[in-house]
Each structure stands twice: as structure tokens, then as C-alpha cells.
Design a protein around this motif. Structure first.
Motif, PDB file in Angstrom:
ATOM      1  N   TRP A   1       4.676  -0.082  -8.735  1.00  0.00           N
ATOM      2  CA  TRP A   1       4.759  -0.539  -7.347  1.00  0.00           C
ATOM      3  C   TRP A   1       3.384  -0.613  -6.698  1.00  0.00           C
ATOM      4  CZ3 TRP A   1       3.548   1.269  -2.518  1.00  0.00           C
ATOM      5  CH2 TRP A   1       4.122   0.586  -1.418  1.00  0.00           C
ATOM      6  N   LEU A   2       2.522   0.361  -6.903  1.00  0.00           N
ATOM      7  CA  LEU A   2       1.222   0.418  -6.240  1.00  0.00           C
ATOM      8  C   LEU A   2       0.332  -0.755  -6.663  1.00  0.00           C
ATOM      9  CD1 LEU A   2      -0.504   2.181  -4.302  1.00  0.00           C
ATOM     10  CD2 LEU A   2      -1.484   3.235  -6.359  1.00  0.00           C
TER      11      LEU A   2
ATOM     12  N   PRO B   1       3.306   5.607   4.342  1.00  0.00           N
ATOM     13  CA  PRO B   1       2.763   6.982   4.357  1.00  0.00           C
ATOM     14  C   PRO B   1       3.133   7.794   3.127  1.00  0.00           C
ATOM     15  CG  PRO B   1       3.735   6.387   6.484  1.00  0.00           C
ATOM     16  CD  PRO B   1       4.112   5.308   5.533  1.00  0.00           C
ATOM     17  N   GLU B   2       4.292   7.514   2.561  1.00  0.00           N
ATOM     18  CA  GLU B   2       4.696   8.313   1.397  1.00  0.00           C
ATOM     19  C   GLU B   2       3.832   8.041   0.169  1.00  0.00           C
ATOM     20  OE1 GLU B   2       7.218   4.549   1.400  1.00  0.00           O
ATOM     21  OE2 GLU B   2       6.337   5.973   2.833  1.00  0.00           O
ATOM     22  N   HIS B   3       3.115   6.912   0.155  1.00  0.00           N
ATOM     23  CA  HIS B   3       2.272   6.586  -0.980  1.00  0.00           C
ATOM     24  C   HIS B   3       0.776   6.767  -0.675  1.00  0.00           C
ATOM     25  CE1 HIS B   3       5.963   4.271  -2.028  1.00  0.00           C
ATOM     26  NE2 HIS B   3       5.645   4.659  -3.262  1.00  0.00           N
TER      27      HIS B   3
ATOM     28  N   GLU C   1      -6.052   9.904  -4.013  1.00  0.00           N
ATOM     29  CA  GLU C   1      -6.002   9.408  -5.391  1.00  0.00           C
ATOM     30  C   GLU C   1      -5.417   8.003  -5.453  1.00  0.00           C
ATOM     31  OE1 GLU C   1      -6.718   9.308  -9.342  1.00  0.00           O
ATOM     32  OE2 GLU C   1      -7.350  10.864  -7.924  1.00  0.00           O
ATOM     33  N   ASN C   2      -4.312   7.791  -4.743  1.00  0.00           N
ATOM     34  CA  ASN C   2      -3.711   6.458  -4.736  1.00  0.00           C
ATOM     35  C   ASN C   2      -4.649   5.410  -4.114  1.00  0.00           C
ATOM     36  OD1 ASN C   2      -1.401   7.186  -6.048  1.00  0.00           O
ATOM     37  ND2 ASN C   2      -0.117   7.318  -4.202  1.00  0.00           N
ATOM     38  N   LEU C   3      -5.410   5.807  -3.077  1.00  0.00           N
ATOM     39  CA  LEU C   3      -6.340   4.866  -2.444  1.00  0.00           C
ATOM     40  C   LEU C   3      -7.412   4.424  -3.431  1.00  0.00           C
ATOM     41  CD1 LEU C   3      -7.374   3.355   0.031  1.00  0.00           C
ATOM     42  CD2 LEU C   3      -8.600   5.442   0.709  1.00  0.00           C
ATOM     43  N   LYS C   4      -7.974   5.362  -4.189  1.00  0.00           N
ATOM     44  CA  LYS C   4      -8.983   4.991  -5.185  1.00  0.00           C
ATOM     45  C   LYS C   4      -8.388   4.079  -6.254  1.00  0.00           C
ATOM     46  CE  LYS C   4     -11.932   9.094  -4.743  1.00  0.00           C
ATOM     47  NZ  LYS C   4     -12.499  10.266  -5.453  1.00  0.00           N
ATOM     48  N   ARG C   5      -7.205   4.400  -6.694  1.00  0.00           N
ATOM     49  CA  ARG C   5      -6.548   3.587  -7.717  1.00  0.00           C
ATOM     50  C   ARG C   5      -6.242   2.185  -7.164  1.00  0.00           C
ATOM     51  NH1 ARG C   5      -0.554   5.158  -9.905  1.00  0.00           N
ATOM     52  NH2 ARG C   5      -0.159   3.277 -11.167  1.00  0.00           N
ATOM     53  N   PHE C   6      -5.787   2.143  -5.919  1.00  0.00           N
ATOM     54  CA  PHE C   6      -5.469   0.865  -5.279  1.00  0.00           C
ATOM     55  C   PHE C   6      -6.727   0.001  -5.165  1.00  0.00           C
ATOM     56  CE2 PHE C   6      -4.775  -1.806  -1.539  1.00  0.00           C
ATOM     57  CZ  PHE C   6      -3.536  -2.371  -1.825  1.00  0.00           C
ATOM     58  N   GLU C   7      -7.849   0.594  -4.775  1.00  0.00           N
ATOM     59  CA  GLU C   7      -9.104  -0.158  -4.613  1.00  0.00           C
ATOM     60  C   GLU C   7      -9.620  -0.667  -5.953  1.00  0.00           C
ATOM     61  OE1 GLU C   7     -11.318   1.591  -0.657  1.00  0.00           O
ATOM     62  OE2 GLU C   7     -11.495   2.743  -2.514  1.00  0.00           O
ATOM     63  N   ARG C   8      -9.448   0.111  -7.023  1.00  0.00           N
ATOM     64  CA  ARG C   8      -9.860  -0.347  -8.349  1.00  0.00           C
ATOM     65  C   ARG C   8      -9.066  -1.577  -8.767  1.00  0.00           C
ATOM     66  NH1 ARG C   8     -10.031   5.260  -9.685  1.00  0.00           N
ATOM     67  NH2 ARG C   8      -7.970   5.080 -10.697  1.00  0.00           N
ATOM     68  N   ARG C   9      -7.775  -1.594  -8.490  1.00  0.00           N
ATOM     69  CA  ARG C   9      -6.949  -2.739  -8.868  1.00  0.00           C
ATOM     70  C   ARG C   9      -7.260  -3.963  -7.994  1.00  0.00           C
ATOM     71  NH1 ARG C   9      -5.383  -2.662 -13.699  1.00  0.00           N
ATOM     72  NH2 ARG C   9      -3.128  -3.069 -13.598  1.00  0.00           N
TER      73      ARG C   9
END
Length: 482
Positions: free
Chosen positions: A343-344, A421-423, A427-435
Motif C-alpha cells: 500500500w505505501l 496518521p496510522e501510516h 521509518e515509513n516517511l524515509k521509505r516513502f521518499e525513497r520510492r
């Protein structure tokens, strides 16, 4: 078109093509050359008639007089040179045109020329500048052909210079104390300059054009080209104008970027492939911004070329937009990301597609509801909204081609992820920016055809908000079709 006079007419004229308008500009007046009298071997000075440009006393056969009552330029040039350089003079000095003005009584002079031993008469043509109306460009009008017998004896020789006028030395001694008034510029200086430059180029002299100020040089070159067009001499004048402007190098390319429609018209008039191509790239990239300055002011072949290049560019952009809208990334197992398997990462692709759609789609036309008070106003300017600026996606493709943090940066990614907000966590922000960065790198590769630059202008000093990937092939220049 050549109009022939009656046999009794004293003047004859040619119909010349006039440009729509000529903007007058102040400039330096052309100056004539000064010639020192040659010294004789006996210690005195001998008078020698001038036989070089602009007055060929011995060999010239076409006299041209440009005068306005305050200033005068006189030329004595050659029929051969003028007819080779100008279609106007080729028609006006032709045998057909000359014989049209001959009267039956002219046979006596022809008989004299045929008698053996008689001095051969020299035929002369005369042109004078007709200033016409205030809104017209002054044009040359041919006067009645006349013949002058050759001189039977050489010109008189002056053994010594004439004595100075009374009080000459006294006035020269007090010269420093005199107040010398500054000469006022003549309002017709531009006309004198243009005609002088025209004849200078005919005789392979460089035209007197501003070598420092490119804005002045543009005005002078445009005015000279309009005169050349009137006299069907663009093929001779155009290369000289092209050569002069190209000497400005980088400054020329910057000026073209500021005023592309103006330089497109000048490049077409001068048949300059470099100037025309440079201006065309800007015009196509900004289209339809240049319509008001070009429609009705350039040849249809030029407008057709612009429209063809705009269509080619739009077609290329449409193909790349489709590829960008289908762009995606894959999971670690090589599967296309979906809401079910990641999903992310799917949200990263969705954010890019949404940004692309918003920035490549023209904004909707606003629906304005006028109040009763506004509808009662009779002034159209108050009721009619200003037209929006032309929608140009060139800036968006340039952002994609630049990549990096030029769009969808850290703050935008953070703001977007906070919508769930639940996501949202570090860590998710860094992963999201890499993608997101991975998506942007793929998009950068897709838009490479649009990032090509065929301008001479150095874009390292600053980019342009439109695309410059238009290319004009050698066979596409519109004047080659004529």
C-alpha cells in the motif's frame, strides 16, 4: 512591375514593393569620404576628378541624388553593378525601359554617334529621391535619360591652391575663443543612412551599422532590409546584415530570447538560417504567445512552419505524457505495486500520477456569476474578465527532467503521508521518499527527448520555462521554396 512613361514625359518611375511600415529611429548620419589632392612633381598640387565610390567621375553612368533641402548625398555609380545587385535597377536600366522614353527627334543624336570619327556620347541615367507623403517611404524616381558628349580635353590643372580668404589666419588664431554650435541631427538621417548603406554593400563596402549597441544595430539592420526589399536586393543585403549581427555572438542569442517574434521576422527578411532557427525555437516553445506579433505580419509559409513544429512538439509531449501516466514501480519480488501487495509504495506512485495530472491539464474555466449591480454597469471592461495566460506544460516537463528536489520534495511527501496518521512515522516517511525518488528517476529518463536543446543560447546561466527541443532542418527554411 514596371510602368512605362509617355514619349513626351520628363520623368519615369518604377513601382516598388513597400513594406507595411517603417519605424523611424535616430542614428548617426552617414559621412562621405575625404580625398586629399595629389601633389604634382613640380611642387604644386594637381586636381584629379574622383573616380571611386561614391562618385565614379570617369566610368559612372547612373547618377543618384538624395537630398531634402538641408542635406544632400550624390552618387555616380555603374549600371552594371546596380543591375547585378537590384531587380529594381535591372528593370529600370534595361534597354526596353530606356527605349520607351525615346522620342522620334532623338534620331539625330544617334546619327552623330554613328558617324566615323565623331566623339562617342555617353548615356547617363539619373535618379532622384521622391520623399512622397509623410507616411510613405521615400523612393527613387528615374528622370529623363540624357546623353553627355565625352570631354574633348582633359580637365584643367590647377598649379597652386587658391589663396585663403581675407582674415583667414586671424580667424584661425582666435579659433579657440569662438563658440562652435553643435550641429542638430537631421530628422531624415535614417533615410540617408539606409540608402548609403544600400549602395555601400552593392560596392562591397561594409555597411555603417552600430557595432556596439545591439538594440541600435537591430533597428538599423531592419530598416536597411526594408529598403533592400523595396529594391529587390535582399539577396545581396541579407548576408551583410547576417554577418554584422552574428558578430555580437552571445549578446545576440540573449536578445533573441527576449524578443523572438521580432528576430524571427528579421531572420526571415535577411535569409539568416542561424537567427531564424534560434528565434523559431523560442516562438514554438512559447506558442501561442507570439500570435499577435506574427499573424498578418509574416509570410504564410512562416506561419505554416510554426504550426507544423507546434504540432510535432504537442504530439511528442502527448506520447510522453501517456508513458508517464503509466509509470510504476515493482516490489522486491518483481511484481507491480498495488494497494493489496504494498500500500505505501502504491501511494508513492499515486502521488506522482496525481501531481502529473494536475500540472499537465489546463485549469477549468471559472464560472463567473455577476451580481445585479455588476450587470447594470455598462462598461465592458468591468464585466469581461481578462483572458488567462496561455497554458504551457513546458515548465512541468523541465521540472521532471531536472528531477531531484525540484518537485515533490520532503515537505510535500511529509504532508501527504500525514493524511493517513496510522501510516505516518519516521521509518515509513524515509521509505516513502525513497520510492518517490525512484519514480522521479524513471520519469526523468522518459522525458529526455523533450530535454534536448537546439538553441545557441547558453542555458547554464538560467533555464527557460518552455521547451527548446524544436529543430529546423536545412530543407525546411521557408525561403528555399521560392
Amino acid at each position: 512591375m514596371v510602368s512605362y512613361p509617355d514619349s513626351q514625359g520628363a520623368e519615369r518611375s518604377l513601382t516598388v514593393r513597400r513594406p507595411p511600415s517603417v519605424t523611424s529611429h535616430s542614428s548617426r548620419a552617414s559621412t562621405s569620404r575625404r580625398h586629399r589632392p595629389q601633389r604634382s612633381h613640380l611642387g604644386g598640387s594637381s586636381y584629379q576628378p574622383q573616380n571611386e565610390f561614391p562618385v565614379f567621375t570617369h566610368t559612372g553612368d547612373v547618377e543618384i541624388l538624395i537630398a531634402n533641402g538641408r542635406k544632400e548625398l550624390r552618387y555616380l555609380l555603374h549600371k552594371l553593378i546596380l543591375t547585378q545587385c537590384s531587380g529594381f535597377f535591372e528593370a529600370g536600366l534595361s534597354e526596353e525601359w530606356a527605349s520607351a522614353g525615346e522620342s522620334p527627334q532623338a534620331g539625330g543624336s544617334s546619327l552623330v554617334r554613328m558617324l566615323p570619327g565623331a566623339p562617342q556620347a555617353k548615356k547617363k541615367w539619373t535618379y532622384e529621391l521622391d520623399w512622397g507623403q509623410d507616411d510613405e517611404i521615400p523612393t527613387l524616381v528615374q528622370k529623363k535619360v540624357h546623353e553627355t558628349p565625352p570631354p574633348s580635353q582633359p580637365p584643367p590643372t590647377r598649379n597652386k591652391p587658391p589663396p585663403p580668404q581675407a582674415g583667414f589666419f586671424r580667424s584661425m588664431a582666435n579659433f579657440s575663443s569662438l563658440h562652435v554650435p553643435v550641429a542638430q541631427s537631421d530628422p531624415d538621417d535614417d533615410i540617408f543612412r539606409d540608402y548609403d548603406n544600400l549602395f555601400r554593400v552593392f560596392y562591397n563596402y561594409p555597411p555603417a551599422l552600430d557595432p556596439v549597441n545591439i538594440a541600435n544595430a537591430y533597428v538599423e539592420c531592419k530598416s536597411l532590409l526594408q529598403i533592400a526589399d523595396m529594391y529587390d536586393a535582399v539577396d545581396v543585403i541579407g548576408p551583410r546584415v547576417d554577418h554584422h549581427l552574428l558578430r555580437f555572438q552571445g549578446r545576440l542569442w540573449k536578445q533573441i530570447a527576449k524578443y523572438p517574434p521580432s528576430y524571427l521576422k528579421l531572420g526571415y527578411m535577411a535569409r539568416s538560417k542561424a537567427i531564424f532557427s534560434e528565434a523559431m525555437i523560442h516562438v514554438v516553445g512559447q506558442w501561442p504567445l507570439g500570435i499577435p506579433q506574427l499573424r498578418g505580419q509574416v509570410a504564410e509559409s512562416v506561419l505554416e512552419l510554426i504550426e507544423d513544429k507546434v504540432d510535432e512538439l504537442d504530439e511528442l509531449k502527448a506520447k510522453i505524457e501517456v508513458k508517464l501516466s503509466r509509470l510504476t514501480i515493482t516490489t522486491s519480488r518483481g511484481e507491480r505495486v498495488t494497494p493489496s501487495n504494498n500500500w505505501l509504495e502504491w501511494m508513492a506512485v499515486s502521488l506522482f500520477r496525481q501531481w502529473l495530472a494536475e500540472n499537465t491539464t489546463p485549469p477549468p474555466t471559472p464560472i463567473l456569476k455577476s451580481s445585479p449591480r455588476q450587470s447594470s454597469l455598462r462598461t465592458p471592461a468591468l464585466r469581461t474578465p481578462a483572458p488567462p495566460p496561455p497554458f504551457n506544460t513546458g515548465r512541468i516537463f523541465r521540472l521532471i527532467g531536472q528531477g531531484g528536489t525540484s518537485y515533490l520534495g520532503h515537505d510535500e511527501c511529509k504532508r501527504f503521508l500525514k493524511l493517513s496518521p496510522e501510516h505516518y512515522n519516521r521509518e515509513n516517511l524515509k521509505r516513502f521518499e525513497r520510492r518517490i525518488e525512484e519514480v522521479k528517476n524513471k520519469a526523468k529518463d522518459l522525458v529526455k527527448p523533450l530535454m534536448r536543446n537546439f538553441l545557441e543560447l547558453d542555458l547554464r546561466e538560467g533555464g527557460l520555462p518552455y521547451l527548446t527541443c524544436t529543430r529546423i532542418d536545412v530543407q525546411e527554411f521557408p525561403w528555399d521554396e521560392v
